[in-house]
Design an enzyme around this catalytic site. Structure first.
Site, PDB file in Angstrom:
ATOM      1  N   HIS A 150       4.464  26.530 102.058  1.00 24.73           N
ATOM      2  CA  HIS A 150       5.442  25.283 102.062  1.00 24.73           C
ATOM      3  C   HIS A 150       5.391  24.609 100.577  1.00 24.73           C
ATOM      4  O   HIS A 150       5.870  23.587 100.304  1.00 24.73           O
ATOM      5  CB  HIS A 150       5.009  24.137 102.805  1.00 24.73           C
ATOM      6  CG  HIS A 150       3.647  23.246 102.717  1.00 24.73           C
ATOM      7  ND1 HIS A 150       2.534  23.822 102.741  1.00 24.73           N
ATOM      8  CD2 HIS A 150       3.543  22.195 102.157  1.00 24.73           C
ATOM      9  CE1 HIS A 150       1.687  23.004 102.692  1.00 24.73           C
ATOM     10  NE2 HIS A 150       2.327  21.989 101.777  1.00 24.73           N
TER      11      HIS A 150
HETATM   12  C1  UD1 Z   1       4.506  17.101 102.134  1.00 26.55           C
HETATM   13  C2  UD1 Z   1       3.481  16.662 101.088  1.00 26.55           C
HETATM   14  C3  UD1 Z   1       2.556  17.807 100.837  1.00 26.55           C
HETATM   15  C4  UD1 Z   1       2.012  18.245 102.041  1.00 26.55           C
HETATM   16  C5  UD1 Z   1       3.020  18.638 103.291  1.00 26.55           C
HETATM   17  C6  UD1 Z   1       2.571  18.898 104.527  1.00 26.55           C
HETATM   18  C7  UD1 Z   1       4.168  15.388  99.274  1.00 26.55           C
HETATM   19  C8  UD1 Z   1       4.664  15.336  97.851  1.00 26.55           C
HETATM   20  N1  UD1 Z   1       4.174  16.620  99.910  1.00 26.55           N
HETATM   21  O1  UD1 Z   1       5.223  18.233 101.876  1.00 26.55           O
HETATM   22  O2  UD1 Z   1       1.344  17.510 100.069  1.00 26.55           O
HETATM   23  O3  UD1 Z   1       0.935  19.479 101.894  1.00 26.55           O
HETATM   24  O4  UD1 Z   1       3.883  17.381 103.310  1.00 26.55           O
HETATM   25  O5  UD1 Z   1       3.434  19.357 105.226  1.00 26.55           O
HETATM   26  O6  UD1 Z   1       4.041  14.504  99.816  1.00 26.55           O
HETATM   27  N2  UD1 Z   1      11.389  17.793 106.449  1.00 26.55           N
HETATM   28  C9  UD1 Z   1      11.788  17.879 107.704  1.00 26.55           C
HETATM   29  N3  UD1 Z   1      11.178  17.212 108.882  1.00 26.55           N
HETATM   30  C10 UD1 Z   1      10.213  16.276 108.551  1.00 26.55           C
HETATM   31  C11 UD1 Z   1       9.712  16.151 107.354  1.00 26.55           C
HETATM   32  C12 UD1 Z   1      10.245  16.891 106.317  1.00 26.55           C
HETATM   33  O7  UD1 Z   1      12.655  18.635 108.071  1.00 26.55           O
HETATM   34  O8  UD1 Z   1       9.709  15.790 109.697  1.00 26.55           O
HETATM   35  C13 UD1 Z   1      12.097  18.620 105.706  1.00 26.55           C
HETATM   36  C14 UD1 Z   1      13.067  17.756 104.769  1.00 26.55           C
HETATM   37  O9  UD1 Z   1      13.947  18.965 104.471  1.00 26.55           O
HETATM   38  C15 UD1 Z   1      12.400  17.404 103.501  1.00 26.55           C
HETATM   39  C16 UD1 Z   1      11.345  18.644 103.319  1.00 26.55           C
HETATM   40  O10 UD1 Z   1      11.111  18.866 104.695  1.00 26.55           O
HETATM   41  O11 UD1 Z   1      13.153  17.289 102.303  1.00 26.55           O
HETATM   42  C17 UD1 Z   1      10.214  18.255 102.552  1.00 26.55           C
HETATM   43  O12 UD1 Z   1       9.753  16.933 103.247  1.00 26.55           O
HETATM   44  P1  UD1 Z   1       8.408  16.062 101.993  1.00 26.55           P
HETATM   45  O13 UD1 Z   1       7.876  15.228 103.051  1.00 26.55           O
HETATM   46  O14 UD1 Z   1       9.312  15.686 101.222  1.00 26.55           O
HETATM   47  O15 UD1 Z   1       7.425  17.295 101.678  1.00 26.55           O
HETATM   48  P2  UD1 Z   1       6.605  18.486 102.193  1.00 26.55           P
HETATM   49  O16 UD1 Z   1       7.265  19.827 101.861  1.00 26.55           O
HETATM   50  O17 UD1 Z   1       6.911  18.219 103.942  1.00 26.55           O
END
Ligand code: UD1
Length: 368
Positions: free
Chosen positions: A206
């Site tokens: 991820h």
């Molecule tokens: C985040 C953390 C990362 C951690 C990871 C664990 C930061 C910078 N990154 O990354 O350190 O290792 O979580 O999972 O804080 N999305 C969904 N559903 C959700 C949440 C997110 O579909 O409940 C999708 C959305 O498209 C979103 C993308 O995932 O834009 C990224 O989510 P985000 O929380 O920004 O970062 P992660 O890649 O999950």
């Protein structure tokens, strides 16, 4: 009475907060509240962990959700400021290195509320990683820095952080793992997928550096397709990775490509299901931070698809090997892991299931 607010936001926070919240309740006379920023909001990334780990329901949801880094961080800050203004806590607790950790530390520190950071001092020395920036800023704003491994203390001291703020307590994620290991073992997740113990590899991906650039993800998945010819690969897919992967699947599934029966792509899994798969895996391939630590405790070989790690003890003592993200290096490392007997490693100091107790005791001794 001492009032503590514990703030969580994303999946890896939940398994860290669960034992800390419980230890605080048991060891301290305190009023404890849980705030969820909702950085992660999907049930499969959030609610399932609350249920499985016995975390109390959050007292407050900030309802922030996904967005750019600046938007998400800013939105958490604005919403949390109101909560802290009203609650006036004596301490705020943050975990790990996600955007919610950074946002919370900035808000609380500016309100002169002491902040405690669980999993402080880890450094990858790679400032292109958002988490590295989150770690650095958070640590410099905190009054209590709870560390998991010796490198963390060295990093903090080198950055000029006073020694009296640093407390080596061990690894709270390992507290959770040891607590739930026996339960997870009984689930036999591999059987449900038609696989047998040690008869498959487990993959997670991820990191933006691995999944956001099409060519990089394609190279990784080509290597995975090759490995799958030897050993089926189970791949619980993070929502961030899913759209990029979907756009590659037609190509990867083509002639000579990935055999869908051998690379089993699933939705994100709950804590126990995933732990069960890790326990029985022959090999784990990952770019996660926490999984490098969990495989070290379980003695399962782990190939980390990154060029660096903020958790060097997993390489020095544990089962972790850094292999980067190129097709050739992944294949070479997997071949080696599957053909030679790798060391089971050693469990690092204080990864003994009692880290949360040490945190609670330290806070009980230090808070006025
Ligand atoms: C985040 C953390 C990362 C951690 C990871 C664990 C930061 C910078 N990154 O990354 O350190 O290792 O979580 O999972 O804080 N999305 C969904 N559903 C959700 C949440 C997110 O579909 O409940 C999708 C959305 O498209 C979103 C993308 O995932 O834009 C990224 O989510 P985000 O929380 O920004 O970062 P992660 O890649 O999950």
């Amino acid at each position: 009475m001492v009032k503590i607010i514990s703030v969580v936001g994303a999946r890896p926070n939940f398994m860290k907060a669960a034992p800390v919240m419980r230890a605080l309740r048991e060891q301290m006379e305190c009023e404890l509240r849980l705030v969820h920023t909702d950085q992660h909001y999907d049930d499969k990334l959030s609610a399932v962990f609350f249920d499985e780990l016995g975390l109390p329901r959050p007292d407050i949801h900030l309802g922030v959700g996904s967005g750019s880094h600046a938007w998400q961080t800013a939105e958490i800050m604005v919403r949390l400021e109101k909560v802290l203004e009203e609650a006036k806590p004596s301490l705020v607790l943050v975990y790990g290195d996600v955007n919610s950790t950074l946002a919370t530390s900035v808000v609380a520190a500016k309100m002169n509320i002491p902040v405690a950071h669980v999993e402080a001092g880890l450094r990858s020395f790679d400032r292109t990683m958002p988490e590295e920036l989150n770690r650095i800023v958070t640590d410099h704003l905190c009054e209590y820095l709870f560390t998991t491994e010796p490198s963390a203390r060295k990093n903090l001291l080198k950055e000029g952080i006073p020694e009296e703020k640093i407390f080596f307590v061990g690894n709270v994620m390992v507290d959770t793992l040891l607590e739930h290991r026996a339960r997870a073992q009984k689930i036999n997740s591999s059987q449900k997928l038609g696989l047998s113990p040690r008869g498959y590899a487990l993959l997670t991906l991820h990191r933006p550096s691995n999944v956001d650039v099409r060519e990089t993800l394609e190279g990784i998945m080509e290597a995975v397709s090759e490995i799958a010819k030897e050993l089926p690969v189970v791949f619980p897919c993070h929502p961030r990775t899913r759209p990029h992967l979907n756009s590659l699947l037609a190509k990867l599934n083509g002639p000579n490509g990935m055999n869908e029966n051998r690379v089993i792509i699933t939705d994100p899994l709950g804590y126990l299901e995933f732990l069960s798969l890790m326990i029985d895996a022959r090999l784990v391939l990952t770019d996660s931070g926490g999984i490098q630590e969990e495989t070290t405790v379980l003695g399962i070989p782990c190939l980390t698809l990154r060029d660096n790690t903020e958790r060097p003890v997993t390489i020095e003592l544990g089962t972790n090997v850094l292999v980067g993200n190129s097709r050739e290096r992944i294949l070479a490392a997997a071949k080696k892991a599957l053909t030679s007997r790798l060391s089971e490693g050693r469990v690092p100091d204080l990864w003994d299931g009692k880290a949360a107790e040490r945190i609670a005791r330290t806070l009980a001794n230090h808070l006025p």
